[in-house]
Design an enzyme around this catalytic site. Sequence first.
Site, mmCIF file in Angstrom:
data_model
loop_
_atom_site.group_PDB
_atom_site.id
_atom_site.type_symbol
_atom_site.label_atom_id
_atom_site.label_comp_id
_atom_site.label_asym_id
_atom_site.label_seq_id
_atom_site.Cartn_x
_atom_site.Cartn_y
_atom_site.Cartn_z
ATOM 1 N N TYR A 271 -16.629 16.392 -15.845
ATOM 2 C CA TYR A 271 -17.069 15.001 -15.794
ATOM 3 C C TYR A 271 -18.130 14.847 -14.699
ATOM 4 O O TYR A 271 -17.942 15.306 -13.563
ATOM 5 C CB TYR A 271 -15.842 14.130 -15.489
ATOM 6 N N ASP B 58 -8.210 18.579 -14.960
ATOM 7 C CA ASP B 58 -8.451 17.203 -15.369
ATOM 8 C C ASP B 58 -8.022 17.117 -16.835
ATOM 9 O O ASP B 58 -8.670 17.660 -17.725
ATOM 10 C CB ASP B 58 -9.938 16.866 -15.186
ATOM 11 N N LYS C 213 -8.592 5.990 -19.541
ATOM 12 C CA LYS C 213 -8.928 6.475 -20.879
ATOM 13 C C LYS C 213 -7.699 6.443 -21.795
ATOM 14 O O LYS C 213 -7.206 5.379 -22.082
ATOM 15 C CB LYS C 213 -9.565 7.870 -20.755
ATOM 16 N N ARG D 13 0.850 -1.202 0.000
ATOM 17 C CA ARG D 13 0.000 0.000 0.000
ATOM 18 C C ARG D 13 0.876 1.239 0.000
ATOM 19 O O ARG D 13 0.591 2.223 -0.666
ATOM 20 C CB ARG D 13 -0.978 0.002 1.191
HETATM 21 C C1 LIG Z 1 -13.637 8.736 -16.725
HETATM 22 C C2 LIG Z 1 -13.294 10.090 -16.244
HETATM 23 C C3 LIG Z 1 -13.053 10.346 -14.885
HETATM 24 C C4 LIG Z 1 -13.220 9.279 -13.814
HETATM 25 O O1 LIG Z 1 -12.293 8.272 -13.940
HETATM 26 P P1 LIG Z 1 -12.559 6.733 -13.534
HETATM 27 O O2 LIG Z 1 -11.290 6.076 -13.929
HETATM 28 O O3 LIG Z 1 -13.758 6.264 -14.289
HETATM 29 O O4 LIG Z 1 -12.811 6.721 -12.069
HETATM 30 C C5 LIG Z 1 -12.671 11.627 -14.531
HETATM 31 N N1 LIG Z 1 -12.547 12.607 -15.440
HETATM 32 C C6 LIG Z 1 -12.789 12.406 -16.749
HETATM 33 C C7 LIG Z 1 -12.667 13.528 -17.706
HETATM 34 C C8 LIG Z 1 -13.182 11.144 -17.192
HETATM 35 O O5 LIG Z 1 -13.436 10.954 -18.490
#
Ligand SMILES: *Cc1c(COP(=O)(O)O)cnc(C)c1O
Length: 390
Positions: free
Chosen positions: A109, A182, A207, A56
Amino acid sequence: MTETETMSEQHFETTAIHAGQEFDPTTGAIIPPIYQTSTFVQDGIGGFRGGYEYARGGNPTRSSLETLLAALEGGAHGYSFASGLAAEDALLRAALEPGDHVVLGNDVYGGTHRLINTIHKKSGILNDTVEMMDLDAVRAAVIPGTTKILWLETPSNPLMKISDVAALAEIGHAAGAIVVVDNTFASPYLQQPLALGADVVVHSTTKYLGGHSDVLGGALVLNDGELNEKVGYQQFAAGAVSGPMDAWLTVRGIKTLAVRMDRHSANAQAIAEHLVGHPALERIYYPGLEAHPGHELAARQMSGFGGMLSVQLVGGPSAARRFAESTKLFSLAESLGGVESLIGYPSEMTHASVRGTALEVPENLIRLSVGIENVNDLLADLDEALAAVS
Ligand SMILES: *Cc1c(COP(=O)(O)O)cnc(C)c1O
């Protein structure tokens, strides 16, 4: 020459393949092994090898990903988490105290808004959403001394709005807030927010960074300072870390990030240009189109326009639904950023959680995550599906 200096002289594609990826000194294996272990044997009490004690707190496979993430974003420290939202949650806990205020873009998001507006609200965190393209509106929304985070996403999801990271960083800092970007949609190959003045970069590595729709993950990248200490403590003490196999898959994906992003961008540009003027479409949202309101800004702060685009259907919600259910190569699925093309109906899929809030999205909107297949096959698929709804 220090390691950091070497990195900064390297080009992105090279860093993406080599940062944190030293070959295995024992066997010469060019790919560092997956350290599928929860604990580490000590040479006498407290005699840690390489600082590793319990997974961890640290695992070499995760460390290799964290080093790579920091190098790609040009930050001093990278942290890898089990999901994008786990990364966001760790950051919010690290940066905020009850009574603090967060200003969010009005089309961040949906899950980010949900996390702050439900879970962190219970801990006394206040939030407001604002149009990030309107700098005066942002100046009016931040409360000096109380707003501790200005949170933006550019390009945004699903309307592909482009906001000015450098200008917003100044506004946030003037109010005493940290500025969080983000960077999931752009990826560090196309945009590096820390260099533009942001304090923290957030990713859903699920992603584009992972890139193959086979692993969930999240990341934070930031520079030295008090916040870095707090983020490191959150990761260790709350423990939403990524496992070794997930970290390894993400590293593997990142090696091809540059070539994938080039193809994602080229395919999306060709599709956007092809769709302009289509009788079934009311509007196309793609920052690579000159008519896009954020085109010039995107050209300035990004090195490409990415693989995401959205369209609004003339035929309204029913046409949008039929379109999303008619494509064959574009699979109807949540998520984005993988090599395969996806189609989604944000209103009931990715953005279902923000229905009825300021973040609600149009009901005739369809979002495409353009993959890296042959673009002619993708165009034919879209044309056929659109013919069915015209
Ligand atoms: C998918 C996404 C998230 C969240 O991420 P997870 O891996 O699904 O928890 C946050 N910001 C954006 C822009 C996303 O596309």
